[in-house]
Design an enzyme around this catalytic site. Structure first.
Site, PDB file in Angstrom:
ATOM      1  N   ASP A 114      12.708 -44.210 -20.785  1.00 23.11           N
ATOM      2  CA  ASP A 114      13.660 -43.426 -21.578  1.00 23.11           C
ATOM      3  C   ASP A 114      13.544 -43.929 -23.020  1.00 23.11           C
ATOM      4  O   ASP A 114      12.903 -44.959 -23.284  1.00 23.11           O
ATOM      5  CB  ASP A 114      15.078 -43.633 -21.013  1.00 23.11           C
ATOM      6  CG  ASP A 114      16.111 -42.693 -21.621  1.00 23.11           C
ATOM      7  OD1 ASP A 114      15.729 -41.739 -22.323  1.00 23.11           O
ATOM      8  OD2 ASP A 114      17.323 -42.931 -21.401  1.00 23.11           O
ATOM      9  N   ARG A 154      30.477 -34.940 -21.371  1.00 22.02           N
ATOM     10  CA  ARG A 154      29.444 -35.869 -21.884  1.00 22.02           C
ATOM     11  C   ARG A 154      30.115 -36.680 -22.977  1.00 22.02           C
ATOM     12  O   ARG A 154      30.500 -36.136 -24.013  1.00 22.02           O
ATOM     13  CB  ARG A 154      28.243 -35.088 -22.427  1.00 22.02           C
ATOM     14  CG  ARG A 154      27.307 -35.973 -23.225  1.00 22.02           C
ATOM     15  CD  ARG A 154      25.996 -35.325 -23.543  1.00 22.02           C
ATOM     16  NE  ARG A 154      25.137 -35.295 -22.377  1.00 22.02           N
ATOM     17  CZ  ARG A 154      23.819 -35.118 -22.424  1.00 22.02           C
ATOM     18  NH1 ARG A 154      23.209 -34.960 -23.581  1.00 22.02           N
ATOM     19  NH2 ARG A 154      23.099 -35.103 -21.316  1.00 22.02           N
ATOM     20  N   CYS A 200      13.619 -38.437 -18.747  1.00 23.67           N
ATOM     21  CA  CYS A 200      14.700 -37.438 -18.733  1.00 23.67           C
ATOM     22  C   CYS A 200      14.628 -36.495 -19.923  1.00 23.67           C
ATOM     23  O   CYS A 200      15.201 -35.412 -19.875  1.00 23.67           O
ATOM     24  CB  CYS A 200      16.056 -38.139 -18.676  1.00 23.67           C
ATOM     25  SG  CYS A 200      16.434 -39.154 -20.112  1.00 23.67           S
ATOM     26  N   ARG A 207      16.811 -29.601 -13.621  1.00 17.49           N
ATOM     27  CA  ARG A 207      18.221 -29.783 -13.979  1.00 17.49           C
ATOM     28  C   ARG A 207      19.009 -28.525 -13.603  1.00 17.49           C
ATOM     29  O   ARG A 207      20.132 -28.600 -13.118  1.00 17.49           O
ATOM     30  CB  ARG A 207      18.375 -30.073 -15.487  1.00 17.49           C
ATOM     31  CG  ARG A 207      17.859 -31.431 -15.939  1.00 17.49           C
ATOM     32  CD  ARG A 207      18.637 -32.587 -15.336  1.00 17.49           C
ATOM     33  NE  ARG A 207      20.059 -32.510 -15.627  1.00 17.49           N
ATOM     34  CZ  ARG A 207      20.631 -32.947 -16.740  1.00 17.49           C
ATOM     35  NH1 ARG A 207      19.909 -33.540 -17.654  1.00 17.49           N
ATOM     36  NH2 ARG A 207      21.946 -32.838 -16.927  1.00 17.49           N
ATOM     37  N   GLN A 266      21.180 -36.279 -14.037  1.00  8.68           N
ATOM     38  CA  GLN A 266      19.736 -36.352 -14.270  1.00  8.68           C
ATOM     39  C   GLN A 266      19.012 -36.851 -13.019  1.00  8.68           C
ATOM     40  O   GLN A 266      17.911 -36.418 -12.698  1.00  8.68           O
ATOM     41  CB  GLN A 266      19.455 -37.294 -15.452  1.00  8.68           C
ATOM     42  CG  GLN A 266      17.980 -37.394 -15.792  1.00  8.68           C
ATOM     43  CD  GLN A 266      17.408 -36.102 -16.360  1.00  8.68           C
ATOM     44  OE1 GLN A 266      17.993 -35.510 -17.249  1.00  8.68           O
ATOM     45  NE2 GLN A 266      16.270 -35.658 -15.845  1.00  8.68           N
ATOM     46  N   HIS A 308      24.076 -41.586 -15.952  1.00  9.77           N
ATOM     47  CA  HIS A 308      23.655 -40.184 -16.103  1.00  9.77           C
ATOM     48  C   HIS A 308      23.294 -39.635 -14.706  1.00  9.77           C
ATOM     49  O   HIS A 308      22.137 -39.338 -14.417  1.00  9.77           O
ATOM     50  CB  HIS A 308      22.456 -40.110 -17.058  1.00  9.77           C
ATOM     51  CG  HIS A 308      22.169 -38.727 -17.566  1.00  9.77           C
ATOM     52  ND1 HIS A 308      22.967 -37.636 -17.297  1.00  9.77           N
ATOM     53  CD2 HIS A 308      21.149 -38.246 -18.333  1.00  9.77           C
ATOM     54  CE1 HIS A 308      22.458 -36.564 -17.877  1.00  9.77           C
ATOM     55  NE2 HIS A 308      21.363 -36.905 -18.505  1.00  9.77           N
TER      56      HIS A 308
HETATM   57  N1  NVA Z   1      19.533 -42.637 -22.711  1.00 10.72           N
HETATM   58  C1  NVA Z   1      19.573 -41.351 -23.375  1.00 10.72           C
HETATM   59  C2  NVA Z   1      19.535 -40.239 -22.378  1.00 10.72           C
HETATM   60  C3  NVA Z   1      19.543 -38.857 -22.989  1.00 10.72           C
HETATM   61  C4  NVA Z   1      19.543 -37.766 -21.971  1.00 10.72           C
HETATM   62  C5  NVA Z   1      20.815 -41.272 -24.229  1.00 10.72           C
HETATM   63  O1  NVA Z   1      21.885 -41.695 -23.764  1.00 10.72           O
HETATM   64  O2  NVA Z   1      20.729 -40.809 -25.368  1.00 10.72           O
HETATM   65  N1   CP Z   2      18.057 -35.217 -20.141  1.00 16.02           N
HETATM   66  C1   CP Z   2      19.161 -34.721 -20.718  1.00 16.02           C
HETATM   67  O1   CP Z   2      20.295 -34.968 -20.303  1.00 16.02           O
HETATM   68  O2   CP Z   2      18.911 -33.908 -21.766  1.00 16.02           O
HETATM   69  P1   CP Z   2      19.967 -33.345 -22.811  1.00 16.02           P
HETATM   70  O3   CP Z   2      20.445 -34.509 -23.633  1.00 16.02           O
HETATM   71  O4   CP Z   2      19.171 -32.360 -23.608  1.00 16.02           O
HETATM   72  O5   CP Z   2      21.101 -32.701 -22.074  1.00 16.02           O
END
Ligand code: NVA
Ligand code: CP
Length: 300
Positions: A217, A102, A257, A285, A132, A129
């Protein structure tokens, strides 16, 4: 031979995507503790950003399958001190069976994958992502059946999640209506590649009309915290609330998400209302990640 990676939804075919959804549903409904296909295998998970769902689903999934997951924060490894990505990928992949990353930059994951001798999974980048979407599509299929030909409305930031929705629309053949404020539209190349699967609307209400699924989101993603105030102003007309749900189909569902900000991108009424399936989506998930790990690591 290059290992099979999962960096984008465009890395899998339509039948593979469908296969992953069906397998995730099967693993969820028929949990067999004796099924341990990844016994003795190790997943390294490298996090440059926070996570609840992604970390726990991969970690629990590996444990269910008889393997182990290592949580590696970039802060505590040599990656955070500037060891080249290429060297890190060679070293880490020589010791483990799979690597999940990540990261901020999407290129971090693609570069890492080029130098890894084991499968690399994108656990979220600033651009995409895909994990997800495996869970989101599983959740839609469980509640409403096939998504092919349906209409999904994306309301809000044209961010990593939006890009992966665009990819899902291409692979699973649904329509994606997008309403994002000026300056926060999704990447043009990604959207243009999707052709007629994607349509843009000027208002949230226009995008939501007759939709089967409404998705949003956060307004400020991880790494954009200092833009929060300016983003709240830009997105104020893009909240998913009961007015938006009212123009969608009567049986439309709501997904997010998570984590969510009630009162910003979604009203509490919708988030906690009868059309919201966000907690089923979050649980999935786990099942989706297990299906993915099996797909990448178990010889067919
Ligand atoms: N768009 C959000 C998704 C988190 C799972 C982020 O990148 O923070
Ligand atoms: N939706 C998602 O990826 O959640 P986290 O950031 O908690 O992993």
């Amino acid at each position: 031979m290059q290992p099979r990676h999962f960096i984008s939804l465009l890395d899998i075919s339509t039948s593979e995507f469908r296969g992953l959804i069906n397998r995730a549903i099967e693993l969820k409904n028929h949990r067999n503790p004796d099924y341990q296909p990844l016994k003795g295998q190790v997943l390294a998970m490298i996090f440059e950003k926070s996570s609840t769902r992604t970390r726990i689903s991969f970690e629990a999934g590996m444990t269910h399958f008889g393997g182990n997951a290592l949580f590696l924060s970039s802060r505590d490894t040599q990656l955070g001190r500037g060891e080249p990505l290429e060297d890190s990928a060679k070293v880490i992949s020589s010791m483990v069976d799979c690597i999940m990353l990540r990261t901020f930059k999407h290129e971090t994951v693609t570069t890492f994958a080029q130098h890894s001798s084991v499968p690399v999974i994108n656990g979220l980048t600033d651009k995409q992502h895909p994990c997800q979407l495996l869970a989101d599509m599983q959740t839609y299929f469980e509640h409403r059946g096939d998504i092919q030909g349906k209409t999904v409305a994306w309301i809000g930031d044209g961010n990593n999640m939006c890009h992966s929705y665009i990819h899902a629309a291409m692979v699973l053949d649904f329509k994606l209506n997008i309403a994002s404020p000026a300056g926060y539209q999704p990447d043009k190349t990604i959207a243009n590649n999707a052709g007629e699967h994607v349509q843009f609307f000027d208002t949230a209400i226009a995008a939501a009309k007759n939709a089967d699924l409404i998705v949003t989101d956060v307004w400020a993603s991880m790494g954009q915290e200092e833009e929060q105030k300016q983003r709240c102003a830009a997105f104020k007309d893009y909240q998913v609330n009961s007015g938006i749900m009212a123009v969608a189909h009567n049986d439309a569902l709501f997904m997010h998400c998570l984590p969510a900000h009630r009162g910003e991108e979604v009203s509490a009424e919708v988030m906690d209302g009868p059309q919201s399936i966000v907690f089923a989506e979050a649980e999935n998930r786990l099942h989706a990640q297990k299906a993915l790990l099996e797909f990448l690591l178990c010889a067919k």
